[in-house]
Structures are given as C-alpha cells and as structure tokens.
Write an enzyme that holds these catalytic residues in place. Structure first.
Site, PDB file in Angstrom:
ATOM      1  N   TRP A 155       0.806  -1.224   0.000  1.00 38.18           N
ATOM      2  CA  TRP A 155       0.000   0.000   0.000  1.00 38.18           C
ATOM      3  C   TRP A 155       0.841   1.276   0.000  1.00 38.18           C
ATOM      4  O   TRP A 155       0.307   2.359  -0.174  1.00 38.18           O
ATOM      5  CB  TRP A 155      -0.938   0.028   1.224  1.00 38.18           C
ATOM      6  CG  TRP A 155      -0.222  -0.313   2.507  1.00 38.18           C
ATOM      7  CD1 TRP A 155      -0.213  -1.531   3.122  1.00 38.18           C
ATOM      8  CD2 TRP A 155       0.610   0.537   3.304  1.00 38.18           C
ATOM      9  NE1 TRP A 155       0.582  -1.491   4.245  1.00 38.18           N
ATOM     10  CE2 TRP A 155       1.100  -0.229   4.379  1.00 38.18           C
ATOM     11  CE3 TRP A 155       1.006   1.882   3.208  1.00 38.18           C
ATOM     12  CZ2 TRP A 155       1.951   0.294   5.354  1.00 38.18           C
ATOM     13  CZ3 TRP A 155       1.860   2.403   4.181  1.00 38.18           C
ATOM     14  CH2 TRP A 155       2.309   1.606   5.231  1.00 38.18           C
ATOM     15  N   LYS A 179      -2.394  -8.319  -7.850  1.00 39.89           N
ATOM     16  CA  LYS A 179      -3.200  -8.197  -6.636  1.00 39.89           C
ATOM     17  C   LYS A 179      -2.646  -7.048  -5.815  1.00 39.89           C
ATOM     18  O   LYS A 179      -1.619  -7.182  -5.156  1.00 39.89           O
ATOM     19  CB  LYS A 179      -3.139  -9.488  -5.807  1.00 39.89           C
ATOM     20  CG  LYS A 179      -4.190  -9.493  -4.713  1.00 39.89           C
ATOM     21  CD  LYS A 179      -3.743 -10.143  -3.429  1.00 39.89           C
ATOM     22  CE  LYS A 179      -2.946  -9.250  -2.522  1.00 39.89           C
ATOM     23  NZ  LYS A 179      -3.635  -8.025  -2.043  1.00 39.89           N
ATOM     24  N   PRO A 180      -3.298  -5.878  -5.870  1.00 34.46           N
ATOM     25  CA  PRO A 180      -2.789  -4.752  -5.070  1.00 34.46           C
ATOM     26  C   PRO A 180      -3.245  -4.885  -3.607  1.00 34.46           C
ATOM     27  O   PRO A 180      -4.106  -5.706  -3.302  1.00 34.46           O
ATOM     28  CB  PRO A 180      -3.462  -3.548  -5.728  1.00 34.46           C
ATOM     29  CG  PRO A 180      -4.740  -4.085  -6.297  1.00 34.46           C
ATOM     30  CD  PRO A 180      -4.517  -5.537  -6.617  1.00 34.46           C
ATOM     31  N   ALA A 181      -2.663  -4.061  -2.735  1.00 32.27           N
ATOM     32  CA  ALA A 181      -3.073  -4.079  -1.325  1.00 32.27           C
ATOM     33  C   ALA A 181      -4.518  -3.576  -1.212  1.00 32.27           C
ATOM     34  O   ALA A 181      -4.921  -2.656  -1.933  1.00 32.27           O
ATOM     35  CB  ALA A 181      -2.141  -3.195  -0.511  1.00 32.27           C
ATOM     36  N   SER A 233       5.944  -7.279   3.344  1.00 30.53           N
ATOM     37  CA  SER A 233       6.679  -7.586   4.575  1.00 30.53           C
ATOM     38  C   SER A 233       7.499  -8.866   4.435  1.00 30.53           C
ATOM     39  O   SER A 233       7.161  -9.768   3.661  1.00 30.53           O
ATOM     40  CB  SER A 233       5.684  -7.744   5.718  1.00 30.53           C
ATOM     41  OG  SER A 233       4.810  -8.817   5.432  1.00 30.53           O
ATOM     42  N   GLU A 254      10.706  -8.284  -2.735  1.00 27.04           N
ATOM     43  CA  GLU A 254      11.204  -7.002  -2.217  1.00 27.04           C
ATOM     44  C   GLU A 254      10.590  -6.859  -0.833  1.00 27.04           C
ATOM     45  O   GLU A 254       9.414  -6.550  -0.702  1.00 27.04           O
ATOM     46  CB  GLU A 254      10.737  -5.839  -3.106  1.00 27.04           C
ATOM     47  CG  GLU A 254      11.233  -5.899  -4.539  1.00 27.04           C
ATOM     48  CD  GLU A 254      12.674  -5.428  -4.690  1.00 27.04           C
ATOM     49  OE1 GLU A 254      13.258  -4.937  -3.712  1.00 27.04           O
ATOM     50  OE2 GLU A 254      13.212  -5.583  -5.799  1.00 27.04           O
ATOM     51  N   LEU A 255      11.376  -7.099   0.206  1.00 29.17           N
ATOM     52  CA  LEU A 255      10.807  -7.229   1.554  1.00 29.17           C
ATOM     53  C   LEU A 255      11.213  -6.062   2.466  1.00 29.17           C
ATOM     54  O   LEU A 255      11.629  -5.016   2.000  1.00 29.17           O
ATOM     55  CB  LEU A 255      11.225  -8.578   2.137  1.00 29.17           C
ATOM     56  CG  LEU A 255      10.948  -9.779   1.220  1.00 29.17           C
ATOM     57  CD1 LEU A 255      11.431 -11.080   1.845  1.00 29.17           C
ATOM     58  CD2 LEU A 255       9.468  -9.885   0.861  1.00 29.17           C
ATOM     59  N   CYS A 288      10.107   1.355   2.324  1.00 28.18           N
ATOM     60  CA  CYS A 288      10.919   0.160   2.611  1.00 28.18           C
ATOM     61  C   CYS A 288      12.394   0.513   2.733  1.00 28.18           C
ATOM     62  O   CYS A 288      13.106  -0.043   3.546  1.00 28.18           O
ATOM     63  CB  CYS A 288      10.718  -0.884   1.541  1.00 28.18           C
ATOM     64  SG  CYS A 288      11.163  -0.271  -0.075  1.00 28.18           S
ATOM     65  N   GLU A 466      14.416  -4.853  -9.045  1.00 32.79           N
ATOM     66  CA  GLU A 466      13.500  -4.107  -9.908  1.00 32.79           C
ATOM     67  C   GLU A 466      14.244  -2.897 -10.429  1.00 32.79           C
ATOM     68  O   GLU A 466      14.845  -2.154  -9.652  1.00 32.79           O
ATOM     69  CB  GLU A 466      12.244  -3.681  -9.121  1.00 32.79           C
ATOM     70  CG  GLU A 466      11.323  -4.865  -8.928  1.00 32.79           C
ATOM     71  CD  GLU A 466      10.036  -4.556  -8.180  1.00 32.79           C
ATOM     72  OE1 GLU A 466       9.967  -3.529  -7.477  1.00 32.79           O
ATOM     73  OE2 GLU A 466       9.100  -5.360  -8.291  1.00 32.79           O
TER      74      GLU A 466
HETATM   75  P1  NAD Z   1       2.237  -6.985   3.673  1.00 32.77           P
HETATM   76  O1  NAD Z   1       3.246  -8.056   3.495  1.00 32.77           O
HETATM   77  O2  NAD Z   1       1.267  -7.114   4.760  1.00 32.77           O
HETATM   78  O3  NAD Z   1       1.370  -6.804   2.349  1.00 32.77           O
HETATM   79  C1  NAD Z   1       1.942  -6.678   1.074  1.00 32.77           C
HETATM   80  C2  NAD Z   1       1.004  -7.293   0.060  1.00 32.77           C
HETATM   81  O4  NAD Z   1       0.903  -8.688   0.317  1.00 32.77           O
HETATM   82  C3  NAD Z   1      -0.423  -6.754   0.105  1.00 32.77           C
HETATM   83  O5  NAD Z   1      -0.944  -6.711  -1.206  1.00 32.77           O
HETATM   84  C4  NAD Z   1      -1.149  -7.809   0.927  1.00 32.77           C
HETATM   85  O6  NAD Z   1      -2.513  -7.850   0.676  1.00 32.77           O
HETATM   86  C5  NAD Z   1      -0.461  -9.063   0.438  1.00 32.77           C
HETATM   87  N1  NAD Z   1      -0.564 -10.232   1.321  1.00 32.77           N
HETATM   88  C6  NAD Z   1      -0.738 -10.252   2.663  1.00 32.77           C
HETATM   89  N2  NAD Z   1      -0.814 -11.537   3.095  1.00 32.77           N
HETATM   90  C7  NAD Z   1      -0.661 -12.324   1.992  1.00 32.77           C
HETATM   91  C8  NAD Z   1      -0.654 -13.742   1.787  1.00 32.77           C
HETATM   92  N3  NAD Z   1      -0.818 -14.596   2.789  1.00 32.77           N
HETATM   93  N4  NAD Z   1      -0.486 -14.200   0.530  1.00 32.77           N
HETATM   94  C9  NAD Z   1      -0.342 -13.346  -0.495  1.00 32.77           C
HETATM   95  N5  NAD Z   1      -0.352 -11.993  -0.380  1.00 32.77           N
HETATM   96  C10 NAD Z   1      -0.500 -11.497   0.864  1.00 32.77           C
HETATM   97  O7  NAD Z   1       3.074  -5.645   3.749  1.00 32.77           O
HETATM   98  P2  NAD Z   1       2.521  -4.163   3.891  1.00 32.77           P
HETATM   99  O8  NAD Z   1       2.251  -3.902   5.307  1.00 32.77           O
HETATM  100  O9  NAD Z   1       1.424  -3.908   2.908  1.00 32.77           O
HETATM  101  O10 NAD Z   1       3.773  -3.319   3.375  1.00 32.77           O
HETATM  102  C11 NAD Z   1       4.771  -2.909   4.235  1.00 32.77           C
HETATM  103  C12 NAD Z   1       5.994  -3.787   4.108  1.00 32.77           C
HETATM  104  O11 NAD Z   1       6.422  -3.857   2.745  1.00 32.77           O
HETATM  105  C13 NAD Z   1       7.176  -3.252   4.862  1.00 32.77           C
HETATM  106  O12 NAD Z   1       7.821  -4.292   5.531  1.00 32.77           O
HETATM  107  C14 NAD Z   1       8.072  -2.684   3.767  1.00 32.77           C
HETATM  108  O13 NAD Z   1       9.418  -2.613   4.099  1.00 32.77           O
HETATM  109  C15 NAD Z   1       7.812  -3.624   2.653  1.00 32.77           C
HETATM  110  N6  NAD Z   1       8.152  -2.987   1.371  1.00 32.77           N
HETATM  111  C16 NAD Z   1       9.284  -3.383   0.727  1.00 32.77           C
HETATM  112  C17 NAD Z   1       9.669  -2.768  -0.454  1.00 32.77           C
HETATM  113  C18 NAD Z   1      10.923  -3.168  -1.177  1.00 32.77           C
HETATM  114  O14 NAD Z   1      11.090  -2.756  -2.321  1.00 32.77           O
HETATM  115  N7  NAD Z   1      11.819  -3.969  -0.580  1.00 32.77           N
HETATM  116  C19 NAD Z   1       8.870  -1.744  -0.985  1.00 32.77           C
HETATM  117  C20 NAD Z   1       7.714  -1.358  -0.286  1.00 32.77           C
HETATM  118  C21 NAD Z   1       7.368  -2.011   0.891  1.00 32.77           C
END
Ligand code: NAD
Length: 487
Positions: A155, A179-181, A233, A254-255, A288, A466
């Site tokens: 998101w 699949k977006p957030a 995450s 990308e975590l 991130c 990326e």
């Molecule tokens: P999140 O992992 O909760 O969600 C990310 C995406 O994954 C969302 O679309 C969510 O709906 C989906 N998701 C959640 N559970 C899932 C499952 N079981 N199976 C498949 N998809 C699932 O993370 P967030 O809170 O939305 O984003 C914040 C995190 O993202 C932070 O840790 C941040 O550092 C990381 N991030 C990393 C980068 C990078 O480039 N390394 C960039 C942006 C954000």
C-alpha cells in the site's frame, strides 16, 4: 477517459480478459486522514483469481509472440497516458494512501518513468551465440518470457509499485495478474483503465482485488502461474517462499528493511541532516528503503541533532490534499500503535524525546491516523526501535565513536536493503560502501529509486531486482539450444 471522479466513490469489479466484472462481495476504501469513504472495490477470492489466471494463460502465447516493438508501443502509450493524467491519479493516491499531493505527483511521475524505461528495454532483450565444443556444434542461448506472473503489491507506493512490476513483465512478453493491497486498490484500478486505453490486448493484464491469502494461494497452486513477484513484509515473503516450493515457482521478493544512516565526522552535517529528513519523513516514514536509525559520530552529533530537531519540529502535518501539508497520516491506526509502542519501549530503556513522541489528536487529526514527527536521542543499538522496522515518522539517533564498531553494528541486522553514508573522505566512500552488507548504498544522498538502477535487497530483505536490465531478467527464462549440424 478515466478521471479521479470516475475512480473515486464508485464500485469497481475485477478486471479479467479485458472486461470489468462486478461481484457481490465488496470492501470500502477509506481516506486514512479522515476515515471517509473514497471508493469501493471487489473483495474477490479464489474463483475470481483463477478466472484471471486463466485469462492471462490464454493471452500468453500471442503476447509472447508479438515483436518487442509492439509490446513497447503499449508501454509507451501507457507512460504517456499516466503523465497526461498525473494530477488525477496523484489525487487518488493521496486520498487512499495519505501522502501529500506533491509526493503523490512525484510517485506518479516515477510510475510513468518505469513504463517508459521498460518500453525501451523490451527492445534490448537478446540471446547469445557461444563457441561450441565440436566443429559441427552450435550453442545458442535464448531468453524467453517465463509465462503468467502473479504480482502482489503493498500500500505504501500504490501507483509506482504497479508499474515497477507490470512494465518489465509485459516488456518481457509475460502476461500478468496483479493483486494490489486492499488499503490502496484505486490507484491500480486507475492504472488498469489507462493500460486498457493504451491498447493492451485482452487478458494480457488482469487485476484482482480481494482476500490476500486466497489469491496468493491461487498464484502458488495454479500450474499456469510460473512466477510470483511480491513487495511487502518479510513475514509474508517467507510464507510465499514456503508455498512456492510445491511447484518450484520463480520468485522475486522485495521485503522489509532496517536502513542505517551513518554520518561520519568529516561529513557536511547540514546536508546530512537535510538528506535524513527528506528520506525519513517521506511518506510519513512508510518507505521500505527509509532510514530506520541514524548513527552519528560524536564529533558532529550536536549540530546534526540540532538541525534535525529544528526542521522536524517545523514539519506541517495534515491532510495530503491541503497545499501546506508536508507530512500526511500513517496508513491506519495499527501503524500508529506500532510506531508508538517502539517509542515507548525506547523511552523506558533510557531514550530521550527531543520532539514528538505522541499520536496527534485534536480537531484536525480526530478521525485520521496521525503521529507526530519524532526525534529520539540516547538510543542504543540493542533497543527494539533500532532492531525492528519502524515504518513511521520516528528518527532515532545513536551516537558512535568508531568506524569499525558502527559497521559491525549496522551489518548485524538480518535485513539488507539500503544504507546511507555521509562522508567527504574518498577512502571512506569506497571502503565503507564495500563493507556494508546491503543491496543498495547511497553516499552523500538519500534517494535511490530510479528506473535504470537495480533496486533490491539481500539477506531477509529479499531477492531479485526491480529496475535496470536486471529488472527484465526477472521475467525471462534462459534456454540453451545445442544444434548439431551433421555427423
Ligand atoms: P504486507 O506483506 O502485509 O502486504 C503486502 C502485500 O501482500 C499486500 O498486497 C497484501 O494484501 C499481500 N498479502 C498479505 N498476506 C498475503 C498472503 N498470505 N499471501 C499473499 N499476499 C499477501 O506488507 P505491507 O504492510 O502492505 O507493506 C509494508 C511492508 O512492505 C514493509 O515491511 C516494507 O518494508 C515492505 N516494502 C518493501 C519494499 C521493497 O522494495 N523492498 C517496498 C515497499 C514495501
């Protein structure tokens, strides 16, 4: 012609095989600054995800067979349409995500640049011919699209994350399901309407909003999906790694991160403080590659903290559409709670609040999820706030003495996304950058994401890149063809 008004306050279905399909189950999208409804999207599950994967699977052979120029043309038009609608799309980003409009405009411009760059890169995918080991043998190396890709975005950058993933995938000849957030799906809806207008053939790009775990499972279990690219995450990333094992799916991840800023005694301290603020408070700290902890040498700690605190105190917090706003809300109340818990824990362990350190309340902030821009000193590296990803507008400062010791400390994290260094010493520039165990290092600056450079991390920050030519490789398989010409 899509506009913000067409996207906002409407109900959007899923997009599969070139059609929008409404479904009965929907979810509201709300403005994190006010809690107000800004739109409604499908809350889809396994059936719709499978429908979208089937559409992508059917569209794949034709899309893969098109010339690079044909695929590039779609991406070029998409980039131009994004630029032409930049104000409208930025408004949607601000309303569903919270960031100030100026930042949303930067994000949208960045989103267009990724589409443009990969339109160009599509034409540079080439194979190789290497010398064979017999006179009648020829060795050819081809690069071919991996197939249907499942793309999952977070998101925090709801527009640029979409084009960062779709552009290289489509350029390579893959077809996709995004699949977006669920917090921020409207920017993706807008971008898909523009992609449709750009002439993207039916089924090539599909969009499913809904139950994350169910859609993720379809990506992992449907045999047509050959690759999943995920940004989010580390926790969910690890789950996807486990789920990918059954069918040995390719993954790009990308975590999360724990980015240090290190300010050495020979640094331009004002530039370092300004760079620290530009990065740390962008998107209210929800980035991130955002700086997590600032390590400042004892010789320059006092002027650095003074400038940092002065400028942070002056930050204007409010609704992202208000022209004066420099920082918006956090994505939700849970994010505010997380940041505040880490601040409280640090204070209990001896940290000092220089400014901020609390949730913002009062009429302007009443219904939103706002946290005061915060500076903490007296931080030690073992505190939770230094170990965990804060993902909020909190700047903890650790004062250090010794170069070797500080490098040892910052490398001790399980993450390895980005690190920032301020120094004027050319020896330090190279030696420190070489020793930092991170996928990206910025020296005397705090901005990293551009389409031509490989963005990504090591260790628990993920795998794959990326951006740059590395980005398109993520969507290409290598095939080795050995041709024997005769006896
Ligand atoms: P999140 O992992 O909760 O969600 C990310 C995406 O994954 C969302 O679309 C969510 O709906 C989906 N998701 C959640 N559970 C899932 C499952 N079981 N199976 C498949 N998809 C699932 O993370 P967030 O809170 O939305 O984003 C914040 C995190 O993202 C932070 O840790 C941040 O550092 C990381 N991030 C990393 C980068 C990078 O480039 N390394 C960039 C942006 C954000």
């Amino acid at each position: 012609m899509p506009s913000a008004e067409v996207i906002l306050h409407q109900t959007h279905g899923i997009f599969a095989n070139g059609q929008w399909h409404r479904i009965p189950d929907t979810r509201a999208v709300t403005d994190p600054a006010t809690g107000n409804l800004v739109g409604t999207v499908a809350y889809a599950g396994k059936t719709e995800a499978a429908l979208a994967v089937d559409a992508a699977s059917q569209a794949f052979p034709d899309w893969a067979a098109r010339t690079a120029e044909e695929r590039a043309l779609v991406l070029e038009r998409w980039a131009d349409l994004i630029s032409a609608h930049r104000e409208e799309l930025a408004k949607v980003v601000t309303l569903e995500q919270g960031k100030p409009l100026a930042e949303a405009l930067d994000e949208v411009d960045g989103a267009a640049k990724f589409a443009k760059w990969y339109a160009e890169e599509a034409k540079r995918v080439a194979g190789e011919v290497v010398p064979g080991s017999a006179r009648n043998r020829r060795i050819l190396i081809w690069r071919q699209p991996v197939g249907v890709c499942g793309l999952i975005t977070p998101w925090n950058y709801p527009a640029s994350m979409v084009t960062r993933k779709l552009s290289p995938a489509l350029a390579a000849g893959c077809t996709v399901v995004l699949k977006p957030a669920l917090q921020t799906p409207l920017s993706a809806v807008f971008l898909f309407r523009l992609l449709q207008e750009a002439g993207c053939p039916d089924g090539v790009a599909n969009l499913v909003t809904g139950r994350a775990a169910d859609i993720g499972e379809v990506f992992m279990q449907h045999p047509a999906v050959r690759k999943v690219s995920f940004t989010g995450s580390t926790e969910v990333g690890k789950l996807l790694i486990r789920q990918s094992a059954d069918q040995v799916k390719r993954l790009s991840l990308e975590l999360g991160g724990n980015a240090p800023l290190i300010v050495f005694p020979d640094a331009d301290v004002e530039a370092a403080a300004d760079g620290a603020i530009a990065n740390k408070f962008e998107n209210a700290g929800q980035m991130c590659n955002g700086i997590n902890v600032m390590y400042v040498h004892e010789q320059v700690a006092a002027p650095f903290i003074e400038r940092l605190a002065e400028r942070v105190q002056a930050l204007r917090v409010g609704h992202g559409l208000h022209p004066e706003t420099q920082m918006g809300p956090l994505i939700d109340h849970a994010a505010v709670h997380h940041a505040h818990t880490l601040v409280e824990d640090a204070v209990r362990a001896g940290a000092r609040v220089v400014t901020g350190g609390h949730q913002l309340t009062g009429e302007r902030y009443e219904r939103g999820s706002f946290y005061a821009p915060t500076v903490l000193t007296g931080i030690t590296p073992h505190m939770r706030i230094a170990q965990e990803e804060i993902f909020g507008p909190v700047a903890p400062v650790v004062v250090f003495r010794d170069e070797d010791a500080v490098l040892k400390t910052v490398n001790a994290t399980p993450y390895g996304l980005a690190a920032y260094v301020y120094t004027r010493d050319v020896r330090r520039v190279f030696e420190v950058a070489e020793r930092l165990e991170f996928g990206m290092v910025a020296v005397n600056g705090t901005s990293l994401s551009v389409p031509q450079a490989p963005f990504g991390g090591i260790k628990e920050s993920g795998e794959g890149r990326e951006g740059g030519h590395f980005g398109i490789e993520e969507y290409l398989n290598i095939k080795y063809v050995s041709v024997t010409l005769g006896p």
